[in-house]
Design an enzyme around this catalytic site. Structure first.
Site, mmCIF file in Angstrom:
data_model
loop_
_atom_site.group_PDB
_atom_site.id
_atom_site.type_symbol
_atom_site.label_atom_id
_atom_site.label_comp_id
_atom_site.label_asym_id
_atom_site.label_seq_id
_atom_site.Cartn_x
_atom_site.Cartn_y
_atom_site.Cartn_z
ATOM 1 N N ALA A 108 -1.453 4.170 -3.450
ATOM 2 C CA ALA A 108 -2.016 3.000 -2.880
ATOM 3 C C ALA A 108 -1.806 1.734 -2.954
ATOM 4 O O ALA A 108 -1.190 1.683 -4.130
ATOM 5 C CB ALA A 108 -3.527 3.148 -3.180
ATOM 6 N N GLU A 147 -1.159 12.265 -3.358
ATOM 7 C CA GLU A 147 -2.285 12.783 -2.569
ATOM 8 C C GLU A 147 -2.136 12.968 -1.063
ATOM 9 O O GLU A 147 -2.665 14.166 -0.591
ATOM 10 C CB GLU A 147 -3.389 11.685 -2.821
ATOM 11 C CG GLU A 147 -4.082 12.024 -4.437
ATOM 12 C CD GLU A 147 -4.922 10.727 -4.499
ATOM 13 O OE1 GLU A 147 -4.693 9.611 -4.448
ATOM 14 O OE2 GLU A 147 -5.983 11.002 -5.088
#
Ligand code: CAA
Length: 258
Positions: A66, A112
Site C-alpha cells: 500500500a 495480499e
C-alpha cells in the site's frame, strides 16, 4: 477506458492483462491505482470474451505494498471513514479467474493482492513478504489470513512478526505460488497459463473458481454441499452437453459460455 496508473491490453484471445504502472514508486498501491484496478477488473469481468485475467507489475516490482506516503499521517478516524482497504475488495467479487504474474518486490498489500488472485506465476527474482511490522502496523488486506492458509502458521507467523521475505523458490516449495520461471519468460508463461484457462468452458471455469475459494470460507460438509449444487447446475448448460458429446464423438468441444 484509459487509465493513469495501470495499463490494460488483451495479449491473446480470451486473456485480459492489467499492468500496475507506477514504476517510480515500485507500484505502491495508492487509492487512485486501486480505484483504477477495480474498474479494469470489473470491465474485464463484464466482457464475455475475456475468460482469464492476468495482473502484473514490472521486473523490479509487482507492488511494494500500500502507498505508505498516502497513509503516513492518517488517523484511525480517517481509516475508518475513508476505509480505503474496503475499496480494495473489488477483486474478491470478480468471477473470471485471475493470475498474478509476479517479479521483484511483492510486499505488504502487493503480496495480499497477489494472494487474492487465483494462481501466482513468479520470476526467479520475486520476493514475497508482509513487512508491515517494520512500520508499526500489521497487514490489513488479508495477509495474516491468506498467508497462513497458504503456507501454514509457522512460516506465516515468522513473516508477519519479523518481516522476513520468501524467495520465489521458497514460496513455490511452500505452495504459495504455482510456478517459477526466469525473469525473461515469467509473464509469457503466465499469459500461456491464462490462455489455457481461457480455453475451458467459461461457466464451468467460473464455478470451479467459486467452489475452490469456498474451501476457505466454510466447513467441509457445507463446502461439499455447495460443490454438489454447482456440479448439478452445470447440467443445465449447453456447454456440458457439448463437452460430453465431444468426448463421446472423439472431437474437440466448442464452448459457447451458455
Ligand atoms: N509506498 C510508497 N512509496 C514506496 C513504497 C510504498 N509501499 N515502496 C517503495 N516506495 C517508493 C520509495 O519511497 C521510493 O520513492 P522515492 O524515490 O520518491 O524516494 C521508491 O519507491 C523506490 O523505493 P526505495 O528507494 O526504497 O527502493 P529500494 O530498492 O531501496 O527498496 C524496498 C525497495 C525494500 C521495497 C523498499 O522500498 C520498501 O521497504 N518499501 C516498503 C515496503 C513495505 O513496507 N510495504 C508494506 C506497505 S503497508 C501495507 O501494504 C499495508 C497493507 O497491508 C494493506
Amino acid at each position: 477506458m484509459s487509465y493513469q496508473y495501470i495499463l490494460t491490453e488483451e495479449p491473446q484471445p480470451g486473456v485480459g492483462l492489467i499492468r500496475l504502472n507506477r514504476p517510480k514508486a515500485l507500484n505502491a498501491l495508492s487509492p487512485e491505482l486501486m480505484q483504477e484496478l477495480g474498474q479494469a477488473l470489473e470491465e474485464f469481468d463484464r466482457n464475455e470474451d475475456v475468460r482469464c485475467i492476468v495482473i502484473t507489475g514490472n521486473e523490479r516490482a509487482f507492488a511494494a505494498g500500500a502507498d505508505i506516503k498516502a497513509m503516513a499521517t492518517a488517523s484511525t478516524v480517517d481509516m475508518l471513514v475513508e476505509d480505503i482497504i474496503a475499496r480494495w475488495e473489488t477483486i474478491h467479487h470478480i468471477k473470471t479467474p485471475i493470475i498474478a504474474a509476479v517479479s521483484g518486490y511483492c510486499l505488504g498489500g502487493g503480496c495480499e493482492l497477489a494472494m487474492s488472485c487465483d494462481m501466482i506465476v513468479a520470476s526467479e527474482t520475486a520476493q514475497f513478504g508482509q513487512p508491515e511490522i517494520n512500520l508499526g502496523i500489521i497487514p490489513g488486506f488479508g495477509g495474516t489470513q491468506r498467508l497462513t492458509h497458504a503456507v501454514g502458521k509457522a512460516v506465516a507467523m515468522e513473516m508477519v512478526l519479523t518481516g522476513r521475505y520468501l524467495s520465489a523458490d521458497e514460496a513455490k516449495a511452500l505452495g504459495l505460488i504455482n510456478y517459477v520461471y526466469p525473469v525473461e519468460t515469467y509473464l509469457d508463461q503466465a499469459v500461456k497459463l491464462a490462455a489455457k484457462v481461457a480455453a475451458q468452458a467459461p461457466l464451468a471455469a467460473r464455478f470451479a473458481k467459486e467452489a475452490v475459494n469456498m474451501a476457505f470460507e466454510t466447513s467441509l460438509s457445507q463446502g461439499l454441499h455447495f460443490e454438489r449444487r454447482l456440479f448439478q447446475m452445470l447440467f443445465a448448460t449447453e456447454d456440458q452437453k457439448e463437452g460430453m458429446a465431444a468426448f463421446v464423438e472423439k472431437r474437440k468441444p466448442t464452448w459457447k459460455g451458455r
